[in-house]
Design a protein around this motif. Structure first.
Motif, short mmCIF file in Angstrom:
data_model
loop_
_atom_site.label_atom_id
_atom_site.label_comp_id
_atom_site.label_asym_id
_atom_site.label_seq_id
_atom_site.Cartn_x
_atom_site.Cartn_y
_atom_site.Cartn_z
N VAL A 188 0.82 -1.41 0.02
CA VAL A 188 -0.06 0.08 0.11
C VAL A 188 0.94 1.10 -0.14
N ARG A 189 2.23 1.20 -0.33
CA ARG A 189 2.95 2.20 -0.52
C ARG A 189 3.51 3.17 0.53
N TYR A 190 3.42 2.57 1.63
CA TYR A 190 4.16 3.16 2.91
C TYR A 190 5.56 3.28 2.90
N TYR A 191 6.08 2.13 2.39
CA TYR A 191 7.66 2.11 2.33
C TYR A 191 8.03 1.93 0.98
N LYS A 192 9.15 2.24 0.35
CA LYS A 192 9.65 2.32 -1.05
C LYS A 192 9.95 0.61 -1.18
N THR A 193 10.62 0.13 -0.19
CA THR A 193 11.07 -1.40 -0.30
C THR A 193 10.41 -2.15 0.77
N ARG A 194 10.34 -3.46 0.69
CA ARG A 194 9.90 -4.32 1.58
C ARG A 194 11.03 -4.19 2.79
N SER A 195 12.19 -4.36 2.50
CA SER A 195 13.22 -4.34 3.67
C SER A 195 12.87 -3.33 4.22
N LEU A 196 12.85 -2.07 3.91
CA LEU A 196 12.47 -1.05 4.68
C LEU A 196 11.41 -1.00 5.79
N ALA A 197 10.26 -1.62 5.07
CA ALA A 197 9.16 -2.12 5.99
C ALA A 197 9.47 -2.83 7.10
N THR A 198 10.37 -3.95 6.81
CA THR A 198 10.72 -5.02 7.70
C THR A 198 11.64 -4.24 8.80
N THR A 199 12.40 -3.48 8.39
CA THR A 199 13.41 -2.65 9.33
C THR A 199 12.52 -1.85 10.31
N ALA A 200 11.59 -1.13 9.69
CA ALA A 200 10.60 -0.36 10.48
C ALA A 200 9.85 -1.30 11.89
N CYS A 201 9.33 -2.58 11.24
CA CYS A 201 8.77 -3.45 12.18
C CYS A 201 9.85 -3.79 13.22
N LYS A 202 11.02 -4.01 12.77
CA LYS A 202 11.91 -4.84 13.83
C LYS A 202 12.44 -3.51 14.94
N LYS A 203 12.31 -2.40 14.49
CA LYS A 203 12.74 -1.36 15.29
C LYS A 203 11.39 -0.82 16.22
N GLY A 204 10.28 -1.59 16.21
CA GLY A 204 9.21 -1.02 17.01
C GLY A 204 8.31 0.05 16.40
N GLN A 205 8.49 0.54 15.21
CA GLN A 205 7.69 1.67 14.65
C GLN A 205 6.43 1.04 14.21
N VAL A 206 5.87 0.09 14.36
CA VAL A 206 4.91 -0.40 13.61
C VAL A 206 3.59 -1.14 14.73
N ARG A 207 2.66 -0.70 14.97
CA ARG A 207 1.88 -1.62 15.97
C ARG A 207 0.44 -1.97 15.14
N VAL A 208 0.04 -3.19 15.32
CA VAL A 208 -1.26 -3.66 15.07
C VAL A 208 -2.16 -3.95 16.22
N ASN A 209 -3.38 -3.18 16.30
CA ASN A 209 -4.19 -3.18 17.42
C ASN A 209 -3.65 -2.87 18.66
N GLU A 210 -2.58 -1.84 18.66
CA GLU A 210 -2.01 -1.46 19.82
C GLU A 210 -1.04 -2.32 20.36
N GLU A 211 -0.40 -3.23 19.65
CA GLU A 211 0.81 -4.13 20.08
C GLU A 211 1.70 -3.98 18.95
N ILE A 212 3.13 -3.76 19.37
CA ILE A 212 4.15 -3.93 18.55
C ILE A 212 4.36 -5.26 18.16
N VAL A 213 4.72 -5.32 16.68
CA VAL A 213 4.72 -6.47 15.99
C VAL A 213 5.86 -6.85 15.22
N LYS A 214 6.16 -8.01 14.92
CA LYS A 214 7.44 -8.54 14.20
C LYS A 214 6.72 -8.32 12.61
#
Length: 123
Positions: free
Chosen positions: A10-36
């Motif tokens: 859905v184009r929030y990150y230019k590459t999938r590896s950037l999205a993966t890195t953001a998840c690993k850094k704890g910048q992404v939450r789903v239903n109020e929970e930090i996710v892998k």
């Protein structure tokens, strides 16, 4: 679909590896929970992500088959980000305008006068 792949689709990150890195850094939450990055996303999930000092809030409407064009992104997500987040970003831009670049040397007399004038206006 995995959360990192969804954010890339859905184009929030230019590459999938950037999205993966953001998840690993704890910048992404789903239903109020930090996710892998491997967390599955389903319709009606609420995603919160921090990118460029803005806290985005998304509601998942549907899961795309693959990366979608920019015009079709609204089919798959609803952006519920408060307007205050973007206004705070604008204020941050204005505050950065005055600061001198590193390595430009000592402030000149004009810089000092401008600074004094600025502080006098705020008092």
């Amino acid at each position: 679909m995995r959360i990192d792949k969804y954010l890339w689709c859905v184009r929030y990150y230019k590459t999938r590896s950037l999205a993966t890195t953001a998840c690993k850094k704890g910048q992404v939450r789903v239903n109020e929970e930090i996710v892998k990055p491997s967390r599955e996303v389903y319709p009606l999930d609420i995603i919160q992500l921090r990118k460029n000092q803005i806290n985005y809030r998304l509601k998942v409407n549907d899961i795309p088959e693959s990366r979608v064009g920019a015009k079709l992104v609204d089919i798959y997500r609803t952006d519920t980000t408060p307007k205050e987040e973007f206004e705070a970003q604008e204020l941050l831009k204005y505050s950065k305008d005055y600061y001198r670049k590193k390595g430009t040397g000592r402030p000149t007399k004009k810089d000092r006068r401008d600074f004094d004038e600025f502080t006098d206006e705020n008092e």
